[in-house]
Design a protein around this motif. Sequence first.
Motif, short mmCIF file in Angstrom:
data_model
loop_
_atom_site.label_atom_id
_atom_site.label_comp_id
_atom_site.label_asym_id
_atom_site.label_seq_id
_atom_site.Cartn_x
_atom_site.Cartn_y
_atom_site.Cartn_z
N PRO A 151 81.43 -46.78 32.74
CA PRO A 151 80.58 -45.87 31.96
C PRO A 151 80.92 -45.99 30.48
CG PRO A 151 82.30 -44.64 33.09
CD PRO A 151 82.50 -46.07 33.45
N ASN A 157 71.08 -46.63 27.52
CA ASN A 157 71.16 -45.20 27.81
C ASN A 157 71.19 -44.90 29.31
OD1 ASN A 157 71.51 -42.61 27.00
ND2 ASN A 157 69.31 -42.15 26.90
N VAL A 158 71.80 -45.77 30.10
CA VAL A 158 71.96 -45.46 31.53
C VAL A 158 73.45 -45.49 31.86
CG1 VAL A 158 69.74 -46.27 32.34
CG2 VAL A 158 71.62 -47.89 32.12
N TRP A 159 73.75 -44.91 33.01
CA TRP A 159 75.14 -44.79 33.44
C TRP A 159 75.30 -45.39 34.82
CZ3 TRP A 159 78.00 -43.47 29.50
CH2 TRP A 159 77.45 -42.68 28.50
N GLN A 161 76.05 -45.55 38.81
CA GLN A 161 75.68 -44.62 39.87
C GLN A 161 76.96 -44.10 40.53
OE1 GLN A 161 74.68 -42.27 41.68
NE2 GLN A 161 72.62 -43.10 41.72
N PHE A 162 77.41 -42.93 40.08
CA PHE A 162 78.71 -42.42 40.54
C PHE A 162 78.71 -41.99 42.00
CE2 PHE A 162 79.24 -41.69 35.91
CZ PHE A 162 80.34 -42.50 35.74
N ARG A 163 77.54 -41.95 42.62
CA ARG A 163 77.53 -41.56 44.03
C ARG A 163 77.75 -42.78 44.93
NH1 ARG A 163 73.37 -39.35 41.40
NH2 ARG A 163 73.44 -37.11 40.98
N ILE A 167 81.00 -48.12 42.94
CA ILE A 167 81.57 -47.68 41.66
C ILE A 167 82.93 -47.03 41.89
CG2 ILE A 167 81.25 -46.06 39.75
CD1 ILE A 167 79.63 -48.52 39.42
N TRP A 168 83.06 -46.31 43.00
CA TRP A 168 84.39 -45.75 43.31
C TRP A 168 85.40 -46.89 43.38
CZ3 TRP A 168 82.90 -42.59 48.31
CH2 TRP A 168 81.92 -41.64 47.98
N PHE A 171 86.75 -48.02 40.06
CA PHE A 171 87.79 -47.14 39.54
C PHE A 171 89.07 -47.26 40.37
CE2 PHE A 171 84.28 -45.41 37.26
CZ PHE A 171 84.82 -44.82 36.14
N ALA A 172 88.92 -47.34 41.69
CA ALA A 172 90.10 -47.38 42.54
C ALA A 172 90.90 -48.66 42.28
CB ALA A 172 89.70 -47.30 44.01
N THR A 175 92.38 -48.74 38.68
CA THR A 175 93.51 -47.82 38.58
C THR A 175 94.72 -48.39 39.31
OG1 THR A 175 92.08 -45.89 38.47
CG2 THR A 175 94.33 -45.50 39.18
N SER A 242 94.55 -44.03 48.89
CA SER A 242 93.16 -43.85 48.45
C SER A 242 92.46 -45.18 48.22
CB SER A 242 93.13 -43.03 47.16
OG SER A 242 93.31 -43.85 46.02
N VAL A 243 93.20 -46.18 47.74
CA VAL A 243 92.52 -47.42 47.36
C VAL A 243 91.88 -48.08 48.56
CG1 VAL A 243 92.83 -49.72 46.42
CG2 VAL A 243 93.93 -47.81 45.34
N VAL A 246 88.96 -46.13 49.82
CA VAL A 246 87.74 -46.36 49.05
C VAL A 246 87.13 -47.72 49.40
CG1 VAL A 246 86.89 -46.78 46.72
CG2 VAL A 246 88.31 -44.80 47.17
N GLN B 75 81.66 -37.81 35.12
CA GLN B 75 80.62 -38.06 36.12
C GLN B 75 79.54 -37.01 36.06
OE1 GLN B 75 82.43 -39.46 40.01
NE2 GLN B 75 84.18 -38.52 39.01
N CYS B 78 77.37 -37.64 32.87
CA CYS B 78 76.52 -38.82 33.01
C CYS B 78 75.39 -38.55 34.00
CB CYS B 78 77.32 -40.02 33.48
SG CYS B 78 78.48 -40.62 32.28
N TYR B 83 71.60 -38.35 31.75
CA TYR B 83 70.50 -39.08 32.36
C TYR B 83 70.33 -38.58 33.79
CZ TYR B 83 67.41 -43.13 32.90
OH TYR B 83 66.33 -43.95 33.07
N SER B 97 80.69 -36.51 46.09
CA SER B 97 80.68 -37.93 45.71
C SER B 97 81.52 -38.19 44.47
CB SER B 97 79.26 -38.39 45.41
OG SER B 97 78.42 -38.13 46.49
N PHE B 98 81.83 -37.14 43.73
CA PHE B 98 82.57 -37.35 42.49
C PHE B 98 84.08 -37.25 42.70
CE2 PHE B 98 78.75 -35.46 39.98
CZ PHE B 98 78.02 -36.61 40.23
N PRO B 100 86.29 -39.06 44.69
CA PRO B 100 87.16 -40.25 44.63
C PRO B 100 87.50 -40.66 43.19
CG PRO B 100 85.47 -40.58 46.28
CD PRO B 100 85.13 -39.29 45.57
N ILE B 101 86.50 -40.69 42.33
CA ILE B 101 86.78 -41.13 40.95
C ILE B 101 87.63 -40.08 40.23
CG2 ILE B 101 85.71 -41.60 38.72
CD1 ILE B 101 83.54 -43.10 40.20
N PHE B 103 89.88 -38.28 41.58
CA PHE B 103 91.25 -38.51 42.04
C PHE B 103 91.87 -39.72 41.34
CE2 PHE B 103 94.13 -40.79 44.81
CZ PHE B 103 95.11 -39.83 44.97
N GLU B 104 91.11 -40.81 41.28
CA GLU B 104 91.67 -42.02 40.65
C GLU B 104 92.02 -41.75 39.19
OE1 GLU B 104 92.41 -44.45 42.58
OE2 GLU B 104 91.17 -43.90 44.29
N LEU B 108 95.57 -42.11 37.37
CA LEU B 108 95.69 -43.06 36.25
C LEU B 108 96.29 -42.39 35.02
CD1 LEU B 108 95.06 -45.90 35.18
CD2 LEU B 108 92.87 -45.03 34.42
#
Lengths: 468, 178
Positions: A151, A157-159, A161-163, A167-168, A171-172, A175, A242-243, A246, B75, B78, B83, B97-98, B100-101, B103-104, B108
């Motif tokens: 992100p 101007n888009v982000w 998809q955190f769902r 994408i998890w 980050f996993a 990290t 967690s990794v 995920v 999250q 965003c 958006y 859904s938010f 896991p991130i 937590f990471e 971190l």
Amino acid sequence: MSSPSFNQNPTPEPEAPLIGFGYNYATVTDKISAIVLSKRTPRTWLVGFAIAFALLMVLMLAIGKLLFVGVGVWGIQIPVGWGWAIVNFVWWVGIAHAGTLISAILLLLHQEWRTSINRFAEAMTLFAVACAGMFPLLHLGRPWLFYWLFPYPNTMNVWPQFRSPLIWDVFAVSTYATVSLIFWYVGLIPDLATIRDRSKKTLSQKIYGIFAMGWRGSAKHWKRYETAYLLLAGLATPLVVSVHSVVSFDFAVGIVPGWHSAIFPPYFVAGAIFSGFAMVLTISIPVRKFYGLEDFITERHLNNMAKVLLATGLIVAYGYLMETFMAFYAGGRFDKYMIMDRMTGHYMNFYWILLTCNVVVPQFLWIPKIRNNVWVLWVISILVNVGMWLERYVIVVQSLARDFVPSSWRNYTGTHWDVATFLGSIGLFLTLLFLFLRYVPMISIFELRGLVPKGDAPAASTGASQRG
Amino acid sequence: MKKRLLYGLMAEFDTTDDLLAAARKTVAEGYRRVDAYTPLPVEGLAEALDFRDRRLPLIVLIGGIVGALGGYYLQYWCSAVSYPLNVGGRPLNSWPSFIPITFEMTVLVAALSAVLGMLALNGLPMPYHPVFNVPRFAMASRNRLFLCIEARDPKFELEKTREFLKNLKAREVSEVGR
């Protein structure tokens, strides 16, 4: 750091020592640092490095071809869009887990035997994460746009998809790579200072000196250092769980039969530890032989790792059993078909070989004689590595190849570019590993000093066992 | 050596037991600017030197909280503010859904603050320090243990302190230049 009362068995049995007889602070230091400081590079190292480097060049070639032509050079198609690349990704990430497990979880559980292998296993973690991270990026198709995964403020101007579990995963894994790196580096600082102080050459004094950051072993520094190390271990422990959870969500959140299963996170984590310990054995057995480190990585270490391998192997076997059982117990026709196809269909050979490698072969580890036979153990560890790769192959490929609609079924085989990329990633792993063995103390010297037994060494080490 | 050119006096010890005893006696004698140098962490040594610092766990806790709040807010902002996008009819703020991130990010930021906090509190990186001027100090990262009383300690008097250190079973006492 630990209190001895924690690791006392209710029924103590005489155990082999963790370190050979007659060492003290000085000899432990000299023996490990000599490997790094030696002017003569061993011939076996050169040969090994040459092979690893050649494989790394194969990787460069394969990536070049991929960037030039596109992901079509891999055998992926529709419906099997995730081929070897994702298999390799999961395989490498799994291998990466043993390092943190050994460093963090065994530290918190006061398992002193981790000391001789933790540095090594952490390095393995780092290099395996590097190999793993490469595959999804290359699989993006346009890897040069990988930063779209993060992100960041952009003109579109888009982000992200955190769902999405994908994408998890970003980050996993990032990290995990960062935390593994700093955990490894923090563990290295006092030993880099040792190398700095013992080096005779100005250049290496300077280089090791820069990385040692002026560490001088002050008691106050040690105090904060140990606090930081313990906190890092505490943070890395849930992280490691967690990794791979995920990673398993990448599959389990999808609706594909064979993926959409609640058992995936624990089953993946156990599989990761299983394959990671197998890889630690695969590497540490030849290394201790070639560098004469049998006094530090003792039979007891190998024995303990073999026991962990057996235990996690049983959890993985339970995972296989439950997967099959649930398919029939739940009775969904697609799930039942998926399991039957797995056992009798196009990919049945992969399935039965993986069961042999991961379920049957580890059962030999019940026998103490086999756990103590170094080279048999080595062969078993390699078979487990093979089995775990096949497991991911079956999960990724077979599930996709036979989904809901027969008209979309299509079998998949990787191309020689898939093989080249995979072998190349092993080359990258081994190249980094060989550089590590030559230029960084591969066993934590300062922690080994804490293991020197009281009494049988000269005066300099008498206080040693004070540190638990 | 003139006092302003002197960093302190350093005593060398053979065993951790000797060093621990010496550290306790030094503090009991009233010296305050004392530090010990060892090749491995020695249990109880920092306490013997009357050293207490509980800031690091607090820094890590704050780091973890910042990571958690920041990760979640990132999250949320965003997906629901900057958006807003309807994905499969899920709420814009689909908090499960938010997790896991979140937590990471917690791990971190907490891990980075543990390492950077440790280094900052320890004053590292520090390329130069007077204790390195003692030639035998190179052994502090191998097998020898050292105790150093700084010259700016109010109780420090070159000859008296030297005598004091010698009586503590020190193997050798040397002056540390600046």
